[in-house]
Design a protein around this motif. Structure first.
Motif, short mmCIF file in Angstrom:
data_model
loop_
_atom_site.label_atom_id
_atom_site.label_comp_id
_atom_site.label_asym_id
_atom_site.label_seq_id
_atom_site.Cartn_x
_atom_site.Cartn_y
_atom_site.Cartn_z
N VAL A 1 94.56 22.60 9.95
CA VAL A 1 94.71 21.14 9.78
C VAL A 1 94.68 20.50 11.17
CG1 VAL A 1 96.15 19.25 8.95
CG2 VAL A 1 96.12 21.42 7.72
N TRP A 2 93.78 19.55 11.34
CA TRP A 2 93.65 18.82 12.60
C TRP A 2 93.96 17.35 12.36
CZ3 TRP A 2 91.66 20.92 17.25
CH2 TRP A 2 91.18 22.24 17.15
N VAL A 3 94.46 16.67 13.39
CA VAL A 3 94.46 15.21 13.32
C VAL A 3 93.39 14.73 14.29
CG1 VAL A 3 96.82 14.72 12.58
CG2 VAL A 3 96.34 15.08 14.99
N VAL A 4 92.69 13.69 13.87
CA VAL A 4 91.60 13.16 14.69
C VAL A 4 91.79 11.65 14.79
CG1 VAL A 4 89.11 12.98 14.92
CG2 VAL A 4 90.09 14.96 13.77
N ALA A 5 91.78 11.15 16.01
CA ALA A 5 91.95 9.70 16.20
C ALA A 5 90.63 8.99 15.92
CB ALA A 5 92.38 9.42 17.64
N THR A 6 90.73 7.92 15.13
CA THR A 6 89.53 7.17 14.82
C THR A 6 89.80 5.67 14.85
OG1 THR A 6 87.99 6.59 13.04
CG2 THR A 6 90.07 7.59 12.38
N THR A 7 88.82 4.92 15.28
CA THR A 7 88.98 3.47 15.33
C THR A 7 88.81 2.85 13.94
OG1 THR A 7 86.65 3.31 15.91
CG2 THR A 7 88.22 3.16 17.71
N ASN A 8 88.43 3.65 12.95
CA ASN A 8 88.27 3.10 11.61
C ASN A 8 89.59 2.82 10.91
OD1 ASN A 8 85.54 3.05 11.65
ND2 ASN A 8 85.30 5.05 10.70
#
Ligand code: GDP
Ligand code: MG
Length: 448
Positions: free
Chosen positions: A46-53
């Motif tokens: 499980v990864w967290v990914v930063a997104t501008t959405n």
């Protein structure tokens, strides 16, 4: 500076590894061929990914659980199980992650920043992997390792993507209520009675946007003539406007407050410019409200981009679409506020430890120890040999002795229970040992 803080919990569970298979080749004229059990596949991470959405943590409020898929089990003919797929959990840029004790374990200041939250379990090896000169017919395989599992706190300083600026009673709050799906939980804001209203507008994929996009709209109250001089609370709220990517200037077309739309606009722009000149360069949309109350569409000469009515719904959908476009555009250009530059990636500890559960009863914890005892059949002597050798290498003896374990004490590791004996300076484990009935027993898998 005062700020809105959004908080949510995340429960991340990585996939479990698949079990190794125990299987023997079937051959003509041979009762039992060589071992051919394949290994299990590893579980997904499980990864967290930063997104501008994403602009808020609202999606976690009611649904905190995120799970990657498990690995498949191994099969005969040395077939390896399928690898579980990784799960990427999108979070807003600027999210800070804390562990249960409140320590920051990671922060994600830039679009695309990634962090491994929970590692998938390794697949267990099948019995084919345990073939050796001494072990011609191993009848055990490894269990899959469990995927990591953590509860974490997500925290985000909300940046208002859109600030609604207007005279009192022009319809700011009404507009926010009609366009936003949900209100984020807001903490740390000093003016509880007069707090700016925040709303999160969510636009699903398909509305001309690639994926789900959300943005935060802030209703900035109290902006009236003189706010730039710090009269009343105006100044505090102007600080929020400072960080907004897009300004929505809302004018009451019906002039219910007695001020004509063109005058409202002139006063507002003057206030903003006096507070901070570059606010006038910020992307902005001038919108006329309460269109249902007016017959003539001349607007007193004010340069209006769009006309809406929160009562009839006129123009509201178009407005949301325009705002979303402007926000996406503004996000791709620049980040208005300085962000923390440090990214802390602290791994979770992997060590083993022993703890006393009761007099004469000890538990050894830690992933490595659990991995070491994860064989499919611990009543099999050969399997037990493998386990003991692994535990010895990990230094389990030392850890137990340091925790105060004595010969004959009961020790638990995951679902294995045995009686512990430490022999001489060159320590070793004796799981069976006398008395004989104290041999390893399986306990039902604990659910953790
Ligand atoms: P704010 O002070 O800017 O937040 O204004 P509010 O949202 O509280 O609205 C002030 C008043 O205007 C309320 O009584 C609303 O019901 C009314 N109002 C808001 N939008 C509209 C609109 O589009 N048409 C009409 N007729 N009334 C509206
Ligand atoms: Mg209001």
């Amino acid at each position: 500076m005062s700020s809105f803080v959004d908080r949510a919990q995340l429960h991340a569970k990585a996939g479990d590894g698949g079990a190794g298979a125990v299987s023997f080749r079937r051959e003509a004229h041979v009762d039992r061929g060589g071992p051919d059990g394949g290994s299990g596949g590893s579980g997904g991470d499980v990864w967290v990914v930063a997104t501008t959405n994403q602009a808020s943590l609202i999606g976690f409020r009611d649904h905190p659980h995120r799970r990657a898929t498990d690995g498949g089990h191994g099969a005969s003919k040395r077939k390896t199980g399928l690898t579980g797929s990784d799960l990427e959990v999108p979070v807003p840029v600027g999210t800070v992650i804390r562990d249960r004790s409140g320590d920051v374990v990671c922060d994600l200041p830039e679009d695309g920043d990634r962090w491994l939250v929970a590692k998938g379990g390794r697949g267990g090896r099948g019995n084919a992997s345990f073939l050796s000169n001494r072990r011609r017919a191993p009848a055990f395989g490894e269990q899959g390792e469990r995927g990591e599992e953590f509860w974490l706190t997500l925290e985000l300083k909300l940046v208002a993507d859109v600030a609604i600026v207007g005279f009192p009673n022009v319809g700011k709050s009404t507009l926010i209520a009609s366009v936003s799906a949900a209100k984020p939980k807001i903490a740390d804001y000093p003016f509880t009675t007069l707090e700016p209203h925040l709303g999160v507008v969510t636009i699903g994929g398909g509305a001309g946007f690639e994926s789900t996009t959300d943005f935060v709209v802030a209703d900035i109250p109290g902006l009236v003539e003189g706010a730039a001089e710090g009269k009343g609370l105006g100044h505090e709220f102007l600080r929020h406007i400072e960080r907004a990517r897009v300004l929505l200037i809302l004018l009451d077309l019906a002039a219910t407050g007695g001020v004509a739309p063109a005058t409202q606009l002139a006063v507002l722009l003057d206030e903003l410019g006096r507070y901070q000149p570059d606010l006038l360069d910020r992307p902005r949309l001038v919108v006329g409200s309460k269109s249902d109350l007016i017959a003539d569409r001349d607007h007193d000469g004010a340069p209006i981009d769009l006309v809406i009515s929160a009562v009839t719904g006129e123009g509201v959908r178009v407005l949301v679409g325009r705002l979303a476009e402007m926000v996406v555009q503004a996000r791709s250009v620049a980040v208005p506020a300085a962000r923390p530059a440090i990214v802390i990636h602290r791994p979770f500890p992997e060590q083993i430890a022993a703890q006393r559960l009761a007099p004469g009863v000890f538990e050894v914890i830690g992933r490595a120890a659990e991995r070491a005892v994860g064989l499919s059949d611990l009543t099999d002597d050969q399997a037990l040999d493998v386990v003991l050798a692994r535990l010895r290498r990990l230094g389990v003896d030392r850890v137990l002795a340091r925790a105060g374990a004595r010969d004959g004490d009961e020790v638990r590791i995951a679902d294995l229970e045995f009686t512990w004996y430490r022999y001489g300076p060159d320590s070793s484990l004796s799981p069976g040992g006398p008395p004989v009935e104290a041999g390893p027993r399986r306990r039902p898998r604990s659910t953790r």
